[in-house]
Design a protein around this motif. Structure first.
Motif, PDB file in Angstrom:
ATOM      1  N   ARG A 109       0.842  -1.206   0.000  1.00  0.00           N
ATOM      2  CA  ARG A 109       0.000   0.000   0.000  1.00  0.00           C
ATOM      3  C   ARG A 109       0.876   1.255   0.000  1.00  0.00           C
ATOM      4  NH1 ARG A 109      -2.715  -3.097   3.872  1.00  0.00           N
ATOM      5  NH2 ARG A 109      -2.208  -1.691   5.589  1.00  0.00           N
ATOM      6  N   ASP A 110       2.003   1.196   0.708  1.00  0.00           N
ATOM      7  CA  ASP A 110       2.932   2.333   0.684  1.00  0.00           C
ATOM      8  C   ASP A 110       3.433   2.589  -0.732  1.00  0.00           C
ATOM      9  OD1 ASP A 110       2.634   2.663   3.355  1.00  0.00           O
ATOM     10  OD2 ASP A 110       4.639   1.972   3.927  1.00  0.00           O
ATOM     11  N   LEU A 111       3.744   1.507  -1.445  1.00  0.00           N
ATOM     12  CA  LEU A 111       4.218   1.658  -2.823  1.00  0.00           C
ATOM     13  C   LEU A 111       3.137   2.273  -3.703  1.00  0.00           C
ATOM     14  CD1 LEU A 111       6.162  -1.703  -3.265  1.00  0.00           C
ATOM     15  CD2 LEU A 111       7.137   0.586  -3.033  1.00  0.00           C
ATOM     16  N   LEU A 141      -2.046   6.788  10.757  1.00  0.00           N
ATOM     17  CA  LEU A 141      -1.401   8.033  10.329  1.00  0.00           C
ATOM     18  C   LEU A 141      -0.287   7.698   9.333  1.00  0.00           C
ATOM     19  CD1 LEU A 141      -0.436  11.067  10.620  1.00  0.00           C
ATOM     20  CD2 LEU A 141       0.937  10.261  12.557  1.00  0.00           C
ATOM     21  N   VAL A 142      -0.225   8.440   8.250  1.00  0.00           N
ATOM     22  CA  VAL A 142       0.872   8.305   7.291  1.00  0.00           C
ATOM     23  C   VAL A 142       1.588   9.640   7.182  1.00  0.00           C
ATOM     24  CG1 VAL A 142       1.450   8.064   4.845  1.00  0.00           C
ATOM     25  CG2 VAL A 142      -0.026   6.386   5.936  1.00  0.00           C
ATOM     26  N   ARG A 143       2.935   9.584   7.342  1.00  0.00           N
ATOM     27  CA  ARG A 143       3.758  10.782   7.181  1.00  0.00           C
ATOM     28  C   ARG A 143       4.541  10.666   5.881  1.00  0.00           C
ATOM     29  NH1 ARG A 143       4.693   9.899  12.883  1.00  0.00           N
ATOM     30  NH2 ARG A 143       3.703  11.557  14.103  1.00  0.00           N
ATOM     31  N   LEU A 163      -6.979   7.861  -2.280  1.00  0.00           N
ATOM     32  CA  LEU A 163      -7.619   6.856  -3.130  1.00  0.00           C
ATOM     33  C   LEU A 163      -6.852   5.534  -3.077  1.00  0.00           C
ATOM     34  CD1 LEU A 163      -8.552   8.865  -6.365  1.00  0.00           C
ATOM     35  CD2 LEU A 163     -10.149   7.791  -4.765  1.00  0.00           C
ATOM     36  N   ALA A 164      -5.522   5.618  -3.011  1.00  0.00           N
ATOM     37  CA  ALA A 164      -4.690   4.419  -2.999  1.00  0.00           C
ATOM     38  C   ALA A 164      -4.832   3.643  -1.699  1.00  0.00           C
ATOM     39  CB  ALA A 164      -3.222   4.796  -3.236  1.00  0.00           C
ATOM     40  N   ASP A 165      -5.036   4.340  -0.584  1.00  0.00           N
ATOM     41  CA  ASP A 165      -5.222   3.671   0.709  1.00  0.00           C
ATOM     42  C   ASP A 165      -6.304   4.392   1.509  1.00  0.00           C
ATOM     43  OD1 ASP A 165      -5.123   2.303   3.059  1.00  0.00           O
ATOM     44  OD2 ASP A 165      -2.942   2.379   3.278  1.00  0.00           O
ATOM     45  N   PRO A 166      -7.566   3.980   1.309  1.00  0.00           N
ATOM     46  CA  PRO A 166      -8.682   4.660   1.981  1.00  0.00           C
ATOM     47  C   PRO A 166      -8.714   4.445   3.490  1.00  0.00           C
ATOM     48  CG  PRO A 166      -9.439   3.346   0.082  1.00  0.00           C
ATOM     49  CD  PRO A 166      -8.032   2.936   0.379  1.00  0.00           C
TER      50      PRO A 166
END
Length: 452
Positions: A225-227, A249-251, A274-277
């Protein structure tokens, strides 16, 4: 690098990433050879035993979290080597790097290659065992390539802490034997390049043999998902230097945001959502110390995506979708609702005025297409301002709603007007722009304000 793939294969963002990574490798020729060998090996097994090949690669992909952790450790060891001012510190960093590469990358890559060949590497096998298993496959060049990276005498000295820097003779001692420190560093970098080349080769084989791939029903792990998030940022033309997760949380670490790049930053956040709802909060951290992060939570991304959703295939939705996103970001930055509303009003009005001025020559010529475009754009700006208003409270919300309604009313009224009449319309936008300019953007202006 184009010769690694069929000419008929479209150059997607993902494929370009793999090709660019090969070109930028510390050892590009070694990485290229490893990719070439891996591509051919995986391709041959996909054609002969697609189910077996895909199951092997799937198990390998499931270990992406361990691979990422190892990669970050290797980067830290390399940085420690570059920062070290004493040879003893450099020696320690190099030995840490060598251990991490061989015990991590080389072992994992060897296990995948042996599995593809129908062999098995025993769980917890030593590097000496791995090297012997690889060397036994003398007809497979990739096995020879990997076996050449393993120097068991170095690894054993490393594992048993039987190494030190001799300051008198100015040399590294491994198991009591003088060893060139730069040679150990080069061996680690070489092994790393070969393993990375293997990963890129697998990706090339999958891209070239897409109809043969058997995809499982498993959800992507967080690294996958990070990719996807990084790819979304790349497609938005906003560079992301690093990504970190902490729960929901994503930084994202990126360059400093400017007025010119703010829209691309917001585009990257929307496409990332959209990539990681599943993400509740996004933080885009800037490079320069003292610059605050641009923080958007799910409320903001949801509002922005609602505005953008009908437009992705028709037009660039960002001039309109950015308005609720910025209202949310301003609130998360601790700005008062009145300041947030003022910023949104300024940007919305500036877009209306800018579009009218851009289309002015066509409007005065009576161009009905220019008239339709201006009305359509202004209505979308009205929709974006209305969405932003819903994220604020009190007088700030009422001001934004009032402006959105004025714009929508003008759009409705002017549909029956002649094109040249629009050259002097949308006067409320001129007044709002004069009153609220310049826009306060804390991620861009914070340093200027503190310095002034």
């Amino acid at each position: 690098m184009r010769h690694l793939i069929d000419d008929s294969l479209p150059l997607t963002v993902k494929l370009l990433h793999h090709l660019a990574s090969l070109a930028l490798s510390d050892r590009p020729l070694l990485a290229h050879r490893a990719a070439f060998l891996a591509r051919d090996l995986v391709t041959s097994h996909l054609k002969a035993e697609p189910e077996h090949a895909c199951s092997v690669i799937t198990r390998h992909v499931d270990r992406e979290p361990e691979m990422l952790s190892s990669h970050r450790g290797q980067v830290a060891y390399r940085d420690a080597y570059n920062r070290a001012t004493h040879q003893e510190e450099k020696a320690r960093a190099v030995m840490d790097l060598h251990r991490a590469v061989l015990e991590g990358d080389v072992k994992r890559t060897a296990a995948v290659v042996m599995e593809l060949l129908g062999r098995a590497v025993p769980e917890g096998a030593s590097l000496s065992t791995v090297r012997d298993l690889l060397a036994a496959e003398d007809s497979e060049p990739l096995c020879k390539f990997l076996a050449s990276t393993i120097r068991t005498e170095w690894r054993n000295a490393n594992a048993h802490e039987d190494f030190r820097w001799d300051p008198v003779k100015s040399t590294l001692l491994l198991g009591g034997q003088p060893t060139d420190l730069e040679q150990v560093l080069d061996a680690a970098i070489r092994a790393r390049a070969i393993c990375h080349g293997f990963e890129h080769g697998v990706a090339l084989a999958y891209a070239q043999n897409a109809p043969l791939i058997i995809w499982g029903a498993e959800e992507a792990n967080y690294v996958g998902r990070d990719l996807s998030i990084l790819q979304a940022a790349g497609e938005s033309r906003f560079p992301v230097l690093d990504i970190r997760r902490n729960g929901s949380l994503v930084r994202l670490d990126g360059p400093d945001i400017s007025v010119e790049t703010l829209r691309e930053a917001c585009r990257a956040l929307l496409r990332a959502a959209l990539a990681d709802p599943s993400i509740e909060r996004w933080e885009l951290r800037q490079t320069s110390p003292g610059r605050p992060p641009l923080c958007v939570d799910r409320t903001g991304t949801h509002a922005g995506l609602q505005v953008a959703e009908p437009l992705w295939e028709l037009a660039d939705p960002l001039p309109f979708a950015v308005l609720p996103l910025l209202a949310n970001a301003m609130t998360n930055a601790g700005e008062p609702a009145e300041t947030a509303a003022s910023t949104v009003l300024c940007l919305a009005a500036a877009h209306v005025v800018g579009e009218r001025d851009r289309l002015l020559p066509a409007l005065v010529q009576g161009d009905s297409a220019a008239k339709d475009e201006l009305i359509s754009t202004t209505k979308l700006i009205s929709d974006g301002a209305k969405a932003a208003a819903q994220l604020l409270e009190g007088p700030a919300r009422r001001k934004l709603l009032a402006f959105a309604e004025v714009l929508a009313g003008d759009c409705h009224r002017l549909r029956s007007a002649r094109a040249f009449e629009l050259a002097h319309e949308f006067v409320p936008a001129d007044r709002v722009l004069r009153r609220h300019a310049p826009a306060r953007l804390p991620w861009v202006t914070a340093l200027d304000d503190s310095g002034g």
